[in-house]
Motif scaffolding. Structure first.
Motif, PDB file in Angstrom:
ATOM      1  N   ASP A 102      18.354  90.775  61.425  1.00 41.32           N
ATOM      2  CA  ASP A 102      18.352  89.755  62.475  1.00 41.32           C
ATOM      3  C   ASP A 102      17.436  88.590  62.104  1.00 41.32           C
ATOM      4  N   SER A 103      17.254  87.668  63.044  1.00 40.91           N
ATOM      5  CA  SER A 103      16.504  86.438  62.776  1.00 40.91           C
ATOM      6  C   SER A 103      15.007  86.671  62.604  1.00 40.91           C
ATOM      7  N   ASN A 104      14.526  87.868  62.968  1.00 36.33           N
ATOM      8  CA  ASN A 104      13.109  88.191  62.804  1.00 36.33           C
ATOM      9  C   ASN A 104      12.833  89.049  61.575  1.00 36.33           C
ATOM     10  N   GLY A 105      13.867  89.300  60.782  1.00 37.59           N
ATOM     11  CA  GLY A 105      13.685  90.120  59.588  1.00 37.59           C
ATOM     12  C   GLY A 105      13.797  91.612  59.844  1.00 37.59           C
ATOM     13  N   ASN A 106      14.184  91.999  61.064  1.00 42.52           N
ATOM     14  CA  ASN A 106      14.372  93.417  61.372  1.00 42.52           C
ATOM     15  C   ASN A 106      15.684  93.898  60.772  1.00 42.52           C
ATOM     16  N   ILE A 107      15.635  95.049  60.112  1.00 42.90           N
ATOM     17  CA  ILE A 107      16.814  95.554  59.416  1.00 42.90           C
ATOM     18  C   ILE A 107      17.280  96.865  60.038  1.00 42.90           C
ATOM     19  N   SER A 108      18.606  97.048  60.091  1.00 41.18           N
ATOM     20  CA  SER A 108      19.164  98.314  60.578  1.00 41.18           C
ATOM     21  C   SER A 108      20.382  98.668  59.729  1.00 41.18           C
ATOM     22  N   VAL A 162      12.660  92.380  53.023  1.00 40.95           N
ATOM     23  CA  VAL A 162      13.435  93.337  53.816  1.00 40.95           C
ATOM     24  C   VAL A 162      13.700  94.575  52.955  1.00 40.95           C
ATOM     25  N   LYS A 163      13.244  95.724  53.415  1.00 38.71           N
ATOM     26  CA  LYS A 163      13.353  96.960  52.626  1.00 38.71           C
ATOM     27  C   LYS A 163      14.622  97.720  52.999  1.00 38.71           C
ATOM     28  N   LEU A 164      15.409  98.070  51.977  1.00 42.01           N
ATOM     29  CA  LEU A 164      16.617  98.862  52.180  1.00 42.01           C
ATOM     30  C   LEU A 164      16.263 100.346  52.210  1.00 42.01           C
ATOM     31  N   ALA A 165      17.267 101.187  52.486  1.00 39.39           N
ATOM     32  CA  ALA A 165      17.020 102.619  52.636  1.00 39.39           C
ATOM     33  C   ALA A 165      16.525 103.254  51.346  1.00 39.39           C
ATOM     34  N   ASP A 166      16.955 102.716  50.191  1.00 40.18           N
ATOM     35  CA  ASP A 166      16.540 103.308  48.913  1.00 40.18           C
ATOM     36  C   ASP A 166      15.198 102.755  48.428  1.00 40.18           C
ATOM     37  N   GLY A 167      14.529 101.925  49.252  1.00 32.10           N
ATOM     38  CA  GLY A 167      13.225 101.379  48.900  1.00 32.10           C
ATOM     39  C   GLY A 167      13.273 100.014  48.248  1.00 32.10           C
ATOM     40  N   LYS A 168      14.447  99.587  47.811  1.00 29.17           N
ATOM     41  CA  LYS A 168      14.557  98.264  47.205  1.00 29.17           C
ATOM     42  C   LYS A 168      14.393  97.181  48.269  1.00 29.17           C
ATOM     43  N   GLN A 169      13.890  96.019  47.826  1.00 30.29           N
ATOM     44  CA  GLN A 169      13.605  94.947  48.779  1.00 30.29           C
ATOM     45  C   GLN A 169      14.426  93.704  48.476  1.00 30.29           C
ATOM     46  N   ASN A 185      21.721  85.673  61.549  1.00 31.76           N
ATOM     47  CA  ASN A 185      21.846  87.088  61.192  1.00 31.76           C
ATOM     48  C   ASN A 185      22.457  87.224  59.795  1.00 31.76           C
ATOM     49  N   LEU A 186      22.318  88.425  59.245  1.00 33.58           N
ATOM     50  CA  LEU A 186      22.694  88.639  57.856  1.00 33.58           C
ATOM     51  C   LEU A 186      23.236  90.050  57.661  1.00 33.58           C
ATOM     52  N   ILE A 187      24.267  90.177  56.805  1.00 36.35           N
ATOM     53  CA  ILE A 187      24.720  91.489  56.357  1.00 36.35           C
ATOM     54  C   ILE A 187      24.393  91.600  54.872  1.00 36.35           C
ATOM     55  N   ILE A 188      23.786  92.701  54.492  1.00 35.07           N
ATOM     56  CA  ILE A 188      23.565  93.003  53.077  1.00 35.07           C
ATOM     57  C   ILE A 188      24.421  94.221  52.736  1.00 35.07           C
ATOM     58  N   TYR A 189      25.251  94.084  51.716  1.00 35.75           N
ATOM     59  CA  TYR A 189      26.106  95.188  51.285  1.00 35.75           C
ATOM     60  C   TYR A 189      25.609  95.703  49.941  1.00 35.75           C
ATOM     61  N   GLU A 190      25.254  96.984  49.911  1.00 36.16           N
ATOM     62  CA  GLU A 190      24.760  97.625  48.694  1.00 36.16           C
ATOM     63  C   GLU A 190      25.912  98.443  48.105  1.00 36.16           C
ATOM     64  N   LYS A 191      26.375  98.019  46.912  1.00 35.77           N
ATOM     65  CA  LYS A 191      27.627  98.537  46.354  1.00 35.77           C
ATOM     66  C   LYS A 191      27.546  99.997  45.928  1.00 35.77           C
ATOM     67  N   THR A 192      26.437 100.392  45.302  1.00 36.15           N
ATOM     68  CA  THR A 192      26.352 101.741  44.743  1.00 36.15           C
ATOM     69  C   THR A 192      26.558 102.818  45.804  1.00 36.15           C
ATOM     70  N   GLY A 193      25.832 102.693  46.900  1.00 38.25           N
ATOM     71  CA  GLY A 193      25.962 103.681  47.974  1.00 38.25           C
ATOM     72  C   GLY A 193      26.951 103.276  49.038  1.00 38.25           C
ATOM     73  N   GLN A 194      27.557 102.070  48.885  1.00 41.95           N
ATOM     74  CA  GLN A 194      28.490 101.510  49.881  1.00 41.95           C
ATOM     75  C   GLN A 194      27.866 101.531  51.286  1.00 41.95           C
ATOM     76  N   ASN A 195      26.662 100.946  51.348  1.00 40.24           N
ATOM     77  CA  ASN A 195      25.936 100.864  52.613  1.00 40.24           C
ATOM     78  C   ASN A 195      25.903  99.427  53.120  1.00 40.24           C
ATOM     79  N   MET A 196      25.933  99.284  54.453  1.00 35.72           N
ATOM     80  CA  MET A 196      25.833  97.973  55.094  1.00 35.72           C
ATOM     81  C   MET A 196      24.559  97.904  55.910  1.00 35.72           C
ATOM     82  N   TYR A 197      23.829  96.806  55.748  1.00 28.30           N
ATOM     83  CA  TYR A 197      22.590  96.593  56.498  1.00 28.30           C
ATOM     84  C   TYR A 197      22.687  95.286  57.285  1.00 28.30           C
TER      85      TYR A 197
END
Length: 269
Positions: free
Chosen positions: A156-162, A100-107, A141-153
């Motif tokens: 869903d169950s199919n690996g789609n990220i928003s 799953v790719k985040l906005a900054d390109g990290k997976q 479902n899953l929430i990923i919290y990225e601390k540096t930019g304080q972003n929430m992703y």
């Protein structure tokens, strides 16, 4: 057959004769037995039978028996081969890893387990991302919290990220405040932190919004995936913690006071 007298001068001769007769009788009885066995078993007239015919018939029966055994063996082999082609079990459990790719390109690597039509999150590997994650109660479902930019992703169950981060806050007087601008100006400011699911559609998190001054209070904010709405629940304190989901709701502790929040935002002690 009378026994010979021991006083007879022919005693020895009579004894030998008597033994010979016994042997002859035994031989005849054996022959009779063989005759009856051959006649009953083979179903032939003994007078017409020769040893060659008997041998031929026995050999024929043995050949027929061997042929029958071969057919049985082939049938068993076919059945075994047929059974060896086991149909795949559509409901068998299997794992699948998704990048799953985040906005900054990290997976982030999310491992799903599928059993039948049910797909659940089995494991999450942040893969070097400085953050944390929370899995929904259904494990779909899953929430990923990225601390540096304080972003929430949201995943869903199919690996789609928003990206479900609250990017811009608009005050009651209409002023707009950008998340990126605020945390660049004040790196200690908490725009959002510690997001957790109440249910599969509702998430709560900690934020210092709506204030940008020196106040230390932190608030519990609530958002929903379906309508992407954000609301301040007005639960606040200097020390705020979001714990696990219970039967009463998600446990929230503000300055030592424990309350439980439902998905609709209502709270109980």
């Amino acid at each position: 057959m009378a026994r010979p007298s021991i006083f007879s001068n022919q005693y020895d001769r009579q004894v030998r004769r008597r033994k010979r007769r016994k042997k002859i009788i035994i031989f005849l009885v054996c022959c009779l037995g063989v005759y009856l066995a051959v006649k009953v078993y083979l179903g032939v007239n003994f007078n017409e039978v020769s040893f060659k015919k008997i041998a031929a018939k026995l050999e024929k029966e043995q050949t027929q028996k061997e042929d029958s055994n071969k057919k049985t063996s082939k049938s068993v082999n076919k059945t075994t081969k047929g059974n060896s082609k086991v149909k795949p079990n559509k409901n068998a459990s299997k794992d699948q890893a998704v990048n799953v790719k985040l906005a900054d390109g990290k997976q982030v690597i999310v491992t799903y387990n599928t059993e039948g039509k049910t797909k659940k999150i089995k494991a999450v590997n942040l893969n070097g991302v400085d953050g944390e994650y929370n899995i929904s109660p259904s494990a779909q479902n899953l929430i990923i919290y990225e601390k540096t930019g304080q972003n929430m992703y949201y995943v869903d169950s199919n690996g789609n990220i928003s990206d479900i981060t609250y990017k811009t806050y608009t005050s009651t007087n209409g002023s707009a405040f950008s998340k990126d601008n605020i945390i660049q100006t004040n790196q200690n400011y908490i725009w959002c932190a510690s997001p957790k699911f109440i249910d599969d559609n509702t998430i709560v998190y900690i934020s210092q919004l709506p204030w940008f001054d020196n106040r230390t209070d932190k608030y519990i904010w609530r958002t929903t995936i379906s309508d992407k709405g954000y609301a301040n629940t007005n639960l606040h304190g200097n020390d705020v913690k979001i714990n696990n989901v219970t039967d009463k709701g998600i446990e929230i502790v503000t300055d030592g006071t424990t309350q439980y929040m439902k998905a609709d935002g209502t709270t109980t002690n």
